[in-house]
Design a protein around this motif. Structure first.
Motif, PDB file in Angstrom:
ATOM      1  N   GLY A  25      -4.365  -2.227  -1.838  1.00  0.00           N
ATOM      2  CA  GLY A  25      -3.930  -1.031  -2.562  1.00  0.00           C
ATOM      3  C   GLY A  25      -4.837  -0.631  -3.721  1.00  0.00           C
ATOM      4  O   GLY A  25      -4.415   0.098  -4.618  1.00  0.00           O
ATOM      5  N   LYS A  26      -6.074  -1.070  -3.693  1.00  0.00           N
ATOM      6  CA  LYS A  26      -7.014  -0.743  -4.774  1.00  0.00           C
ATOM      7  C   LYS A  26      -7.204   0.764  -4.912  1.00  0.00           C
ATOM      8  O   LYS A  26      -7.101   1.312  -6.000  1.00  0.00           O
ATOM      9  CB  LYS A  26      -8.396  -1.372  -4.504  1.00  0.00           C
ATOM     10  CG  LYS A  26      -8.389  -2.867  -4.436  1.00  0.00           C
ATOM     11  CD  LYS A  26      -9.767  -3.411  -4.126  1.00  0.00           C
ATOM     12  CE  LYS A  26     -10.257  -3.082  -2.733  1.00  0.00           C
ATOM     13  NZ  LYS A  26      -9.466  -3.694  -1.659  1.00  0.00           N
ATOM     14  N   THR A  27      -7.487   1.423  -3.774  1.00  0.00           N
ATOM     15  CA  THR A  27      -7.768   2.861  -3.818  1.00  0.00           C
ATOM     16  C   THR A  27      -6.529   3.637  -4.250  1.00  0.00           C
ATOM     17  O   THR A  27      -6.618   4.588  -5.022  1.00  0.00           O
ATOM     18  CB  THR A  27      -8.270   3.345  -2.437  1.00  0.00           C
ATOM     19  OG1 THR A  27      -9.404   2.561  -2.080  1.00  0.00           O
ATOM     20  CG2 THR A  27      -8.670   4.794  -2.466  1.00  0.00           C
ATOM     21  N   THR A  28      -5.375   3.222  -3.770  1.00  0.00           N
ATOM     22  CA  THR A  28      -4.118   3.882  -4.145  1.00  0.00           C
ATOM     23  C   THR A  28      -3.922   3.804  -5.659  1.00  0.00           C
ATOM     24  O   THR A  28      -3.623   4.812  -6.317  1.00  0.00           O
ATOM     25  CB  THR A  28      -2.935   3.206  -3.414  1.00  0.00           C
ATOM     26  OG1 THR A  28      -3.221   3.175  -2.016  1.00  0.00           O
ATOM     27  CG2 THR A  28      -1.638   3.939  -3.668  1.00  0.00           C
ATOM     28  N   CYS A  29      -4.107   2.622  -6.222  1.00  0.00           N
ATOM     29  CA  CYS A  29      -3.921   2.443  -7.672  1.00  0.00           C
ATOM     30  C   CYS A  29      -4.998   3.198  -8.449  1.00  0.00           C
ATOM     31  O   CYS A  29      -4.698   3.820  -9.480  1.00  0.00           O
ATOM     32  CB  CYS A  29      -3.973   0.964  -8.042  1.00  0.00           C
ATOM     33  SG  CYS A  29      -2.568   0.032  -7.417  1.00  0.00           S
ATOM     34  N   ILE A 244       0.892  -6.138  -8.810  1.00  0.00           N
ATOM     35  CA  ILE A 244       1.386  -6.764  -7.578  1.00  0.00           C
ATOM     36  C   ILE A 244       1.957  -5.637  -6.733  1.00  0.00           C
ATOM     37  O   ILE A 244       2.973  -5.027  -7.085  1.00  0.00           O
ATOM     38  CB  ILE A 244       2.480  -7.816  -7.849  1.00  0.00           C
ATOM     39  CG1 ILE A 244       2.078  -8.741  -9.013  1.00  0.00           C
ATOM     40  CG2 ILE A 244       2.751  -8.624  -6.584  1.00  0.00           C
ATOM     41  CD1 ILE A 244       3.172  -9.721  -9.422  1.00  0.00           C
ATOM     42  N   ASN A 245       1.284  -5.354  -5.647  1.00  0.00           N
ATOM     43  CA  ASN A 245       1.662  -4.220  -4.801  1.00  0.00           C
ATOM     44  C   ASN A 245       2.518  -4.680  -3.618  1.00  0.00           C
ATOM     45  O   ASN A 245       2.577  -5.863  -3.300  1.00  0.00           O
ATOM     46  CB  ASN A 245       0.385  -3.527  -4.303  1.00  0.00           C
ATOM     47  CG  ASN A 245       0.672  -2.193  -3.651  1.00  0.00           C
ATOM     48  OD1 ASN A 245       1.767  -1.637  -3.796  1.00  0.00           O
ATOM     49  ND2 ASN A 245      -0.294  -1.679  -2.927  1.00  0.00           N
ATOM     50  N   ASN A 246       3.179  -3.706  -3.009  1.00  0.00           N
ATOM     51  CA  ASN A 246       3.990  -3.959  -1.803  1.00  0.00           C
ATOM     52  C   ASN A 246       5.182  -4.860  -2.043  1.00  0.00           C
ATOM     53  O   ASN A 246       5.600  -5.604  -1.149  1.00  0.00           O
ATOM     54  CB  ASN A 246       3.128  -4.587  -0.694  1.00  0.00           C
ATOM     55  CG  ASN A 246       2.330  -3.538   0.052  1.00  0.00           C
ATOM     56  OD1 ASN A 246       2.549  -2.338  -0.138  1.00  0.00           O
ATOM     57  ND2 ASN A 246       1.408  -3.969   0.872  1.00  0.00           N
TER      58      ASN A 246
HETATM   59  N1  LIG Z   1       3.100   0.243  -2.200  1.00  0.00           N
HETATM   60  C1  LIG Z   1       2.751   0.693  -1.007  1.00  0.00           C
HETATM   61  N2  LIG Z   1       3.696   1.041  -0.088  1.00  0.00           N
HETATM   62  C2  LIG Z   1       3.356   1.515   1.109  1.00  0.00           C
HETATM   63  N3  LIG Z   1       2.088   1.682   1.541  1.00  0.00           N
HETATM   64  C3  LIG Z   1       1.103   1.350   0.681  1.00  0.00           C
HETATM   65  C4  LIG Z   1       1.365   0.843  -0.626  1.00  0.00           C
HETATM   66  N4  LIG Z   1       0.184   0.623  -1.241  1.00  0.00           N
HETATM   67  C5  LIG Z   1      -0.778   0.968  -0.372  1.00  0.00           C
HETATM   68  N5  LIG Z   1      -0.239   1.401   0.777  1.00  0.00           N
HETATM   69  C6  LIG Z   1      -0.958   1.858   1.986  1.00  0.00           C
HETATM   70  O1  LIG Z   1      -1.739   0.759   2.430  1.00  0.00           O
HETATM   71  C7  LIG Z   1      -2.995   1.214   2.910  1.00  0.00           C
HETATM   72  C8  LIG Z   1      -4.108   0.497   2.139  1.00  0.00           C
HETATM   73  O2  LIG Z   1      -4.095   0.923   0.797  1.00  0.00           O
HETATM   74  P1  LIG Z   1      -5.447   1.203  -0.005  1.00  0.00           P
HETATM   75  O3  LIG Z   1      -6.364   2.004   0.809  1.00  0.00           O
HETATM   76  O4  LIG Z   1      -5.079   1.695  -1.351  1.00  0.00           O
HETATM   77  O5  LIG Z   1      -5.982  -0.313  -0.093  1.00  0.00           O
HETATM   78  P2  LIG Z   1      -7.427  -0.812  -0.499  1.00  0.00           P
HETATM   79  O6  LIG Z   1      -7.236  -2.104  -1.226  1.00  0.00           O
HETATM   80  O7  LIG Z   1      -8.159   0.244  -1.209  1.00  0.00           O
HETATM   81  O8  LIG Z   1      -8.079  -1.085   0.917  1.00  0.00           O
HETATM   82  P3  LIG Z   1      -9.637  -1.363   1.238  1.00  0.00           P
HETATM   83  O9  LIG Z   1      -9.887  -2.780   0.845  1.00  0.00           O
HETATM   84  O10 LIG Z   1      -9.729  -1.130   2.697  1.00  0.00           O
HETATM   85  O11 LIG Z   1     -10.425  -0.397   0.415  1.00  0.00           O
HETATM   86  C9  LIG Z   1      -3.008   2.715   2.743  1.00  0.00           C
HETATM   87  O12 LIG Z   1      -2.662   3.310   3.962  1.00  0.00           O
HETATM   88  C10 LIG Z   1      -1.937   2.965   1.686  1.00  0.00           C
HETATM   89  O13 LIG Z   1      -1.323   4.234   1.837  1.00  0.00           O
END
Ligand SMILES: Nc1ncnc2c1ncn2[C@@H]1O[C@H](COP(=O)(O)OP(=O)(O)OP(=O)(O)O)[C@@H](O)[C@H]1O
Ligand SMILES: [Mg+2]
Length: 308
Positions: A25-29, A244-246
């Motif tokens: 969830g890095k990009t989401t945050c 802490i995500n999810n």
């Molecule tokens: N709390 C949450 N609830 C539901 N879905 C989530 C949550 N957080 C992230 N996601 C979903 O999980 C997926 C991965 O999230 P994200 O792209 O932010 O992760 P990342 O750490 O950036 O991944 P990467 O390492 O591939 O760059 C996305 O489809 C996002 O929408």
């Protein structure tokens, strides 16, 4: 700030990095944080150094401009190999090519291609440098840095040693060739400049970047967290916040109840181990987190938790 270059003014912008293992969830945050600062009126840039960027996806931006405008005060820039090559070119390309081309017959474009592919840390090093320069320019008040999974990001810290090893060979070959005239900058000077660049970049990471770690309450992620913190510590990098995500908050089904109870021990382990950090929980959502409205929900939790 200890900086020996007199023309450099102290940077005003803040840089926040979101790091963690793949898919947590890095990009989401990062996107929610960028939206937050932009909403407060700060000129904000969310920048990605991930080889498979997803900022444009999450902000639903089709525009190829770099940087691309998302809304007022909010821009995104997904750095790719093109920018890295351009920076390499500007800072070292011609010099190193000068030395290299003395004993290998190779065209310049081919040479740059070769160097950026043969030295794996090179692109990371120049990405750090790119963000360091952005910070110095202060064009943006807030820079949010979305990174690739942490293994790759940590690899960049090894770059100076790696480059030194590769390039230390060059003078020996050079002298063996008994070249007539050596009008180019001697390779040792190039190496010295490179070492300075690496030291400046390390300094920037230590003193200017706020590290936020993102994780999930699962066995592997918690195990890896320890390792990540140890490695960051070795480089003198300090993490300030932990997300802490999810986290499952829903107890309406047996499935969710089981999942929530499984997460409990991992949550406890995280809170026990990292009690000195600022910890925020982000619930697991039943839908895809994409677009400004969804990001607002994340923003509210990350930044206004106490009010809700
Ligand atoms: N709390 C949450 N609830 C539901 N879905 C989530 C949550 N957080 C992230 N996601 C979903 O999980 C997926 C991965 O999230 P994200 O792209 O932010 O992760 P990342 O750490 O950036 O991944 P990467 O390492 O591939 O760059 C996305 O489809 C996002 O929408
Ligand atoms: Mg990502």
């Amino acid at each position: 700030m200890k900086n020996t270059e007199s023309q450099v003014t102290p940077a005003k912008s803040s840089v926040t990095m979101f790091a963690g293992k793949g898919g947590v969830g890095k990009t989401t945050c990062a996107a929610a944080a960028a939206l937050h600062y932009a909403s407060l009126g700060a000129q904000t840039l969310a920048i990605s150094t991930d080889a498979t960027p997803s900022l444009s996806h999450i902000f639903e931006i089709k525009d190829d401009e770099k940087p691309a405008r998302v809304r007022e005060a909010l821009y995104i820039n997904e750095l790719g190999m093109e920018e890295v090559k351009e920076m390499w070119d500007r800072k070292f390309g011609a010099d190193v090519f000068g030395v290299f081309s003395a004993f290998v017959s190779i065209g310049y474009a081919e040479f740059v291609e070769f160097m950026t592919s043969v030295l794996p840390g090179l692109s990371d090093e120049f990405m750090v440098d790119y963000i360091r320069e952005l910070n110095i320019k202060s064009e943006y008040e807030t820079i949010i840095w979305d990174t690739a999974p942490l293994g790759q990001t940590l690899a960049l810290l090894e770059t100076p040693a790696l480059l030194g090893k590769h390039l230390r060979m060059a003078p020996r070959i050079y002298s063996k060739l008994k070249l007539g005239q050596m009008s180019r900058e001697p390779i040792l000077d190039i190496l010295k400049r490179w070492e300075k660049l690496s030291a400046d970049n390390m300094d920037f990471l230590r003193n200017r970047v706020q590290f936020n770690m993102v994780t999930i309450p699962e066995a592997l992620a918690v195990e890896q967290l320890e390792d990540i913190f140890r490695q960051l510590n070795e480089y003198g990098l300090k993490v300030k916040k932990l997300i802490i995500n999810n986290v499952v908050k829903d107890d309406n089904s047996d499935f969710m109840l089981t999942k929530a109870s499984q997460q409990k021990s991992y949550l406890k382990a995280i809170y026990d181990r990292y009690s000195d950090l600022e910890i925020t929980e982000l619930p697991m959502f039943p839908y895809e987190l994409k677009g400004l409205d969804r990001l607002r929900e994340i923003e509210r939790i990350l930044f206004h938790n106490k009010e809700s």
